[in-house]
Scaffold this motif. Structure first.
Motif, short mmCIF file in Angstrom:
data_model
loop_
_atom_site.label_atom_id
_atom_site.label_comp_id
_atom_site.label_asym_id
_atom_site.label_seq_id
_atom_site.Cartn_x
_atom_site.Cartn_y
_atom_site.Cartn_z
N SER A 1 36.93 2.72 -48.41
CA SER A 1 36.59 1.30 -48.58
C SER A 1 37.87 0.55 -48.20
CB SER A 1 36.16 1.02 -50.03
OG SER A 1 36.99 1.70 -50.96
N SER A 2 37.89 -0.75 -48.43
CA SER A 2 39.08 -1.49 -47.94
C SER A 2 39.51 -2.55 -48.95
CB SER A 2 38.72 -2.17 -46.62
OG SER A 2 37.83 -3.25 -46.89
N PHE A 3 40.69 -3.10 -48.72
CA PHE A 3 41.17 -4.18 -49.58
C PHE A 3 40.15 -5.31 -49.58
CE2 PHE A 3 45.05 -2.45 -50.78
CZ PHE A 3 45.85 -2.07 -49.71
N GLU A 4 39.64 -5.62 -48.38
CA GLU A 4 38.73 -6.77 -48.26
C GLU A 4 37.45 -6.56 -49.06
OE1 GLU A 4 41.69 -8.32 -46.49
OE2 GLU A 4 39.89 -9.48 -47.01
N THR A 5 36.87 -5.36 -48.94
CA THR A 5 35.57 -5.11 -49.61
C THR A 5 35.76 -4.78 -51.09
OG1 THR A 5 35.71 -2.73 -49.16
CG2 THR A 5 34.62 -4.11 -47.48
N GLY A 6 37.03 -4.44 -51.44
CA GLY A 6 37.25 -3.91 -52.80
C GLY A 6 37.23 -2.40 -52.71
N ILE B 1 38.79 10.28 -44.30
CA ILE B 1 38.89 9.24 -45.35
C ILE B 1 40.31 9.18 -45.93
CG2 ILE B 1 38.05 8.52 -47.64
CD1 ILE B 1 35.85 8.34 -45.58
N HIS B 2 40.89 10.36 -46.14
CA HIS B 2 42.17 10.42 -46.88
C HIS B 2 43.36 10.69 -45.97
CE1 HIS B 2 40.16 10.60 -50.88
NE2 HIS B 2 39.18 11.07 -50.13
N GLY B 3 43.10 10.86 -44.66
CA GLY B 3 44.17 11.19 -43.73
C GLY B 3 44.38 12.70 -43.66
N LYS B 4 45.05 13.16 -42.61
CA LYS B 4 45.13 14.62 -42.39
C LYS B 4 45.94 15.31 -43.48
CE LYS B 4 48.82 14.74 -38.83
NZ LYS B 4 49.55 13.69 -39.51
N THR B 5 46.86 14.61 -44.11
CA THR B 5 47.63 15.24 -45.21
C THR B 5 46.87 15.17 -46.53
OG1 THR B 5 48.70 13.19 -45.91
CG2 THR B 5 49.79 14.46 -44.13
N GLY B 6 45.87 14.28 -46.58
CA GLY B 6 45.13 14.08 -47.83
C GLY B 6 45.67 12.95 -48.66
N MET B 7 46.92 12.57 -48.37
CA MET B 7 47.54 11.42 -49.08
C MET B 7 48.40 10.66 -48.09
SD MET B 7 48.36 12.47 -53.07
CE MET B 7 49.94 13.10 -52.67
N GLU B 8 47.73 10.21 -47.05
CA GLU B 8 48.40 9.48 -45.97
C GLU B 8 48.90 8.14 -46.48
OE1 GLU B 8 47.49 11.61 -43.07
OE2 GLU B 8 49.50 10.87 -42.68
N GLY B 9 50.03 7.70 -45.99
CA GLY B 9 50.44 6.32 -46.28
C GLY B 9 51.69 6.18 -47.08
N PHE B 10 52.06 7.25 -47.82
CA PHE B 10 53.30 7.14 -48.62
C PHE B 10 54.15 8.37 -48.35
CE2 PHE B 10 55.83 5.27 -51.88
CZ PHE B 10 56.48 6.33 -52.50
N ASP B 11 55.46 8.13 -48.23
CA ASP B 11 56.38 9.23 -47.89
C ASP B 11 56.93 9.89 -49.16
OD1 ASP B 11 59.56 9.51 -46.08
OD2 ASP B 11 57.93 10.96 -46.53
#
Ligand code: RIB
Ligand code: CA
Length: 307
Positions: A227-232, A82-92
């Motif tokens: 969840s996603s942007f589309e679903t909220g 759910i959160h990615g392998k680092t736990g906070m995936e997506g931002f450097d």
């Protein structure tokens, strides 16, 4: 007005990051420490993430200590899918100064903070309850110094990790049961709130342009698989901090709650007796519903402060 002292116990975790940020920038709260626990990802990563967040926010003065690296009895589970392998995936994020990590365990740090405090302290656990259970078992003398426990966890219905169990309680059912039998003032924000207090695509777009924190959240949201942007988006942990700061958003009920620890298929299930069938005194306040508009306005106002 004096600031409300609060300890955050957390497993960052994308939704934890949101709750932590809002707490850090609230003018009403005095964050006494951040205690990390194994949950969404392993303890080393949740601790690293907590330190990275404090560096990002320029709040490295907040003490951070690591707690339990595994549940009381059960094998470790995580939510890296759910959160990615680092736990906070997506931002450097920039790497933190690891020397800031306290040498003592978070159970020791929380004990000392509570005993030294001149007023009772709110605990806000937003991960598995392993650290809180260990604190209460190891140092029962701290209980009079705990104002209340406001947690994210549980569900009045089906789970998001087990068929009938929400992740935080599923990860450590024994710890959750110890907390619910503690006699302390408890409030739980279950999965059910997530259906109503969604973060819409429009709100995600609005915060993206708002400030560096909103932009960081947006990048994390883009990798969040809960969840996603589309679903909220269901930023579950933000419901705990929302209740602490703006309780009028929520509809609550007092009920008897216990945690299933023996069920072959149901361990970790939060048995929330809304109808009084079990003839037990209520031991928790349960958030049952939320006003979507109030939550959205509160969320936007809160993110605006995070800069
Ligand atoms: O089930 C949702 C909870 O599990 C949240 O606290 C999320 O961060 C994960 O820990
Ligand atoms: Ca969490």
């Amino acid at each position: 007005m004096t600031k409300r002292p609060i300890i955050i116990d957390t497993d960052p975790g994308i939704d934890d990051a949101v709750a932590i940020a809002i707490a850090l920038f609230s003018e009403d709260l005095d964050i006494k420490c951040i205690s990390t626990v194994s949950g969404n990802v392993g303890l080393d990563k949740t601790t690293f993430n907590a330190l990275r967040l404090l560096k990002f926010f320029g709040k490295e003065n907040i003490p951070v200590a690591a707690g339990a690296s595994q549940p009381l009895l059960r094998p470790i589970v995580d939510a890296s899918e759910i959160h990615g392998k680092t736990g906070m995936e997506g931002f450097d994020f920039e790497d933190p100064d690891m020397s800031l990590l306290r040498k003592e365990s978070s159970i020791e740090l929380m004990k000392q903070i509570l005993l030294d405090s001149n007023e009772p302290v709110t605990l806000m656990p937003i991960g598995p309850l392993t650290n809180i259970a260990l604190l209460l078992l190891t140092y029962p003398e701290v209980k009079p110094k705990i104002k209340e426990i406001v947690m994210m966890g549980g569900s009045t219905g089906r789970g998001n990790c087990g068929v009938m169990s929400e992740f935080n309680f599923h990860a450590d059912p024994e710890a959750a049961r110890i907390v619910f039998k503690s006699g302390l003032k408890l409030t739980m924000a279950p999965l059910d709130v997530g259906v109503r207090a969604l973060i819409s695509k429009e709100v995600s777009e609005e915060i993206r342009m708002m400030n560096k924190t909103g932009n960081m959240f947006y990048e994390l949201f883009s990798r969040y698989r809960g969840s996603s942007f589309e679903t909220g988006l269901r930023m579950y942990d933000s419901y705990a901090i929302a209740y602490i700061l703006e309780p009028s958003i929520f509809e609550t009920v007092n009920a008897f709650v216990d945690i299933e620890t023996k069920g072959e298929y149901t361990s970790g299930c939060s048995v929330i007796d809304l109808k009084g069938y079990l003839k037990q005194e209520s031991n928790a306040t349960v958030l049952l519903d939320a006003d979507p508009e109030k939550f959205e306005q509160w969320f936007l106002k809160s993110v605006k402060k995070c800069c």
